[in-house]
Design a protein around this motif. Structure first.
Motif, PDB file in Angstrom:
ATOM      1  N   TYR A 140     -11.562  -6.430   5.448  1.00  0.00           N
ATOM      2  CA  TYR A 140     -11.533  -6.250   6.900  1.00  0.00           C
ATOM      3  C   TYR A 140     -10.424  -5.280   7.271  1.00  0.00           C
ATOM      4  O   TYR A 140      -9.405  -5.201   6.596  1.00  0.00           O
TER       5      TYR A 140
ATOM      6  N   VAL B 263      -7.278  -6.211   4.936  1.00  0.00           N
ATOM      7  CA  VAL B 263      -7.263  -7.579   4.417  1.00  0.00           C
ATOM      8  C   VAL B 263      -8.461  -7.767   3.499  1.00  0.00           C
ATOM      9  O   VAL B 263      -9.594  -7.514   3.899  1.00  0.00           O
TER      10      VAL B 263
ATOM     11  N   GLY C  73      -7.645 -18.830   5.188  1.00  0.00           N
ATOM     12  CA  GLY C  73      -7.592 -17.398   4.932  1.00  0.00           C
ATOM     13  C   GLY C  73      -7.984 -17.002   3.516  1.00  0.00           C
ATOM     14  O   GLY C  73      -7.913 -15.830   3.150  1.00  0.00           O
ATOM     15  N   SER C  74      -8.454 -17.971   2.707  1.00  0.00           N
ATOM     16  CA  SER C  74      -8.787 -17.651   1.316  1.00  0.00           C
ATOM     17  C   SER C  74     -10.190 -17.060   1.165  1.00  0.00           C
ATOM     18  O   SER C  74     -10.577 -16.679   0.061  1.00  0.00           O
ATOM     19  N   GLY C  75     -10.959 -17.009   2.260  1.00  0.00           N
ATOM     20  CA  GLY C  75     -12.258 -16.349   2.202  1.00  0.00           C
ATOM     21  C   GLY C  75     -13.460 -17.275   2.255  1.00  0.00           C
ATOM     22  O   GLY C  75     -14.597 -16.819   2.098  1.00  0.00           O
ATOM     23  N   LYS C  76     -13.229 -18.542   2.509  1.00  0.00           N
ATOM     24  CA  LYS C  76     -14.321 -19.525   2.474  1.00  0.00           C
ATOM     25  C   LYS C  76     -15.420 -19.214   3.493  1.00  0.00           C
ATOM     26  O   LYS C  76     -16.599 -19.168   3.142  1.00  0.00           O
ATOM     27  N   SER C  77     -15.015 -19.002   4.738  1.00  0.00           N
ATOM     28  CA  SER C  77     -16.011 -18.727   5.781  1.00  0.00           C
ATOM     29  C   SER C  77     -16.735 -17.409   5.518  1.00  0.00           C
ATOM     30  O   SER C  77     -17.954 -17.324   5.689  1.00  0.00           O
ATOM     31  N   THR C  78     -15.999 -16.415   5.103  1.00  0.00           N
ATOM     32  CA  THR C  78     -16.618 -15.121   4.798  1.00  0.00           C
ATOM     33  C   THR C  78     -17.663 -15.274   3.696  1.00  0.00           C
ATOM     34  O   THR C  78     -18.769 -14.732   3.791  1.00  0.00           O
TER      35      THR C  78
HETATM   36  P1  ADP Z   1     -11.100 -19.115   5.327  1.00  0.00           P
HETATM   37  O1  ADP Z   1     -12.459 -19.486   5.803  1.00  0.00           O
HETATM   38  O2  ADP Z   1     -10.818 -19.519   3.927  1.00  0.00           O
HETATM   39  O3  ADP Z   1     -10.021 -19.567   6.266  1.00  0.00           O
HETATM   40  P2  ADP Z   1     -11.884 -16.435   6.105  1.00  0.00           P
HETATM   41  O4  ADP Z   1     -13.085 -16.089   5.329  1.00  0.00           O
HETATM   42  O5  ADP Z   1     -12.076 -16.881   7.510  1.00  0.00           O
HETATM   43  O6  ADP Z   1     -11.029 -17.510   5.297  1.00  0.00           O
HETATM   44  O7  ADP Z   1     -10.887 -15.197   6.143  1.00  0.00           O
HETATM   45  C1  ADP Z   1     -10.477 -14.518   4.967  1.00  0.00           C
HETATM   46  C2  ADP Z   1      -9.526 -13.406   5.363  1.00  0.00           C
HETATM   47  O8  ADP Z   1     -10.216 -12.425   6.125  1.00  0.00           O
HETATM   48  C3  ADP Z   1      -8.373 -13.873   6.241  1.00  0.00           C
HETATM   49  O9  ADP Z   1      -7.220 -13.147   5.886  1.00  0.00           O
HETATM   50  C4  ADP Z   1      -8.840 -13.534   7.626  1.00  0.00           C
HETATM   51  O10 ADP Z   1      -7.737 -13.329   8.479  1.00  0.00           O
HETATM   52  C5  ADP Z   1      -9.645 -12.281   7.406  1.00  0.00           C
HETATM   53  N1  ADP Z   1     -10.729 -12.158   8.376  1.00  0.00           N
HETATM   54  C6  ADP Z   1     -11.779 -12.996   8.527  1.00  0.00           C
HETATM   55  N2  ADP Z   1     -12.601 -12.566   9.490  1.00  0.00           N
HETATM   56  C7  ADP Z   1     -12.062 -11.412   9.984  1.00  0.00           C
HETATM   57  C8  ADP Z   1     -12.432 -10.491  10.994  1.00  0.00           C
HETATM   58  N3  ADP Z   1     -13.565 -10.640  11.687  1.00  0.00           N
HETATM   59  N4  ADP Z   1     -11.635  -9.439  11.208  1.00  0.00           N
HETATM   60  C9  ADP Z   1     -10.503  -9.256  10.497  1.00  0.00           C
HETATM   61  N5  ADP Z   1     -10.092 -10.084   9.531  1.00  0.00           N
HETATM   62  C10 ADP Z   1     -10.853 -11.149   9.268  1.00  0.00           C
END
Ligand code: ADP
Ligand code: ADP
Length: 232
Positions: free
Chosen positions: A13, A20, A43-48
């Motif tokens: 991102y 990031v 912030g480890s990438g789970k949701s992504t």
């Molecule tokens: P988790 O679900 O483990 O908390 P995320 O997948 O939400 O992790 O996020 C992984 C990383 O990507 C984090 O550093 C987060 O800040 C960043 N991130 C997630 N979504 C976005 C976005 N839409 N724009 C910028 N950075 C993002």
């Protein structure tokens, strides 16, 4: 074949100095008929990872297969069909339609897909989420816990082949949480569905067959038949 295959998935991102890396070369198989948990720090990438697997987001490089279908090769129409017919998703923020009642939200994906629910399963889902007369209410008349139960019911009702759930018990007290986890467990054991759940809760993880641990966008560990103590 596995229900889902993730191959060398990388997603970044931002631009320039604010770069990031959300996913860093993730490779993972999700076996069909398995209940998996994805754990790891914020912030480890789970949701992504969940969004990329469910065709709600795209990665920069790498591929995701749902069954035999390579998501990176599908056009919009194919992705829409896949999301509609084969995937259930429980959003962390629920994503309910505010103008529809709880029940209408739950049946919406089936209506769109033109599918009738298996009555017995549908009634079981409705009974387990325990919304009672609240089924006739709109999301803004429901508590966070109740909205979460609607979101879980919506993902499970049409019995999609694979369900991705982003912290499905995050807003529930321990008793409602246990009911939702048992419902997810049953959808795997009795109906052969595949469930992948993000959770921070060791109690929730203990319901699953396998925990995958992420840190800094990488798979760093994996555990079969986890106990609560092992993931604490
Ligand atoms: P988790 O679900 O483990 O908390 P995320 O997948 O939400 O992790 O996020 C992984 C990383 O990507 C984090 O550093 C987060 O800040 C960043 N991130 C997630 N979504 C976005 C976005 N839409 N724009 C910028 N950075 C993002
Ligand atoms: P839960 O344990 O499911 O989160 P709460 O203890 O938050 O439920 O809510 C208790 C009761 O208050 C519930 O019956 C719920 O429907 C009602 N309630 C909660 N938030 C709202 C709201 N914003 N508008 C209307 N009713 C609400």
């Amino acid at each position: 074949p596995p229900a889902a295959r993730v191959r060398n998935l990388t997603k970044t991102y931002g631009l320039g100095q604010a770069l990031v890396t959300a996913l860093d070369d993730v490779t993972l198989d999700i076996a069909a008929g398995e209940f998996s948990a994805v754990m790891g720090p914020s912030g480890s990438g789970k949701s992504t990872l969940m969004h990329c697997c469910a065709a709600l987001d795209t990665a920069d490089t790498g591929s995701v297969f749902i069954g035999e279908q390579d998501l990176t090769k599908l056009k919009d129409k194919g992705l829409t069909r896949l999301r509609r017919d084969e995937i259930g998703f429980v959003f962390q923020s629920f994503n309910l339609v505010p103008t529809l009642t709880a029940e209408e939200n739950i049946t919406l994906p089936m209506s769109i897909a033109g599918r009738r629910p298996d009555r017995e399963w549908y009634d079981n889902v409705i009974a387990t989420v325990g919304l009672g007369d609240r089924l006739k209410h709109k999301p803004n008349e429901l508590s966070g816990g109740q909205q979460q139960r609607v979101a879980v019911a919506r993902a499970l009702a049409s019995r999609p082949r694979i369900v991705f759930a982003d912290e499905p018990t995050g807003n529930l007290d321990s008793r409602s949480g246990a009911e939702v986890l048992e419902l997810l467990r049953r959808s795997v054991d009795d109906h052969g569905q595949t469930v992948v759940m993000v959770t921070h809760d060791p109690v929730a993880a203990a319901y699953t067959d396998r925990v995958v641990f992420l840190a800094d966008g990488r798979v760093v560990d994996e555990l079969r038949d986890p106990t609560r103590e092992q993931v604490l």
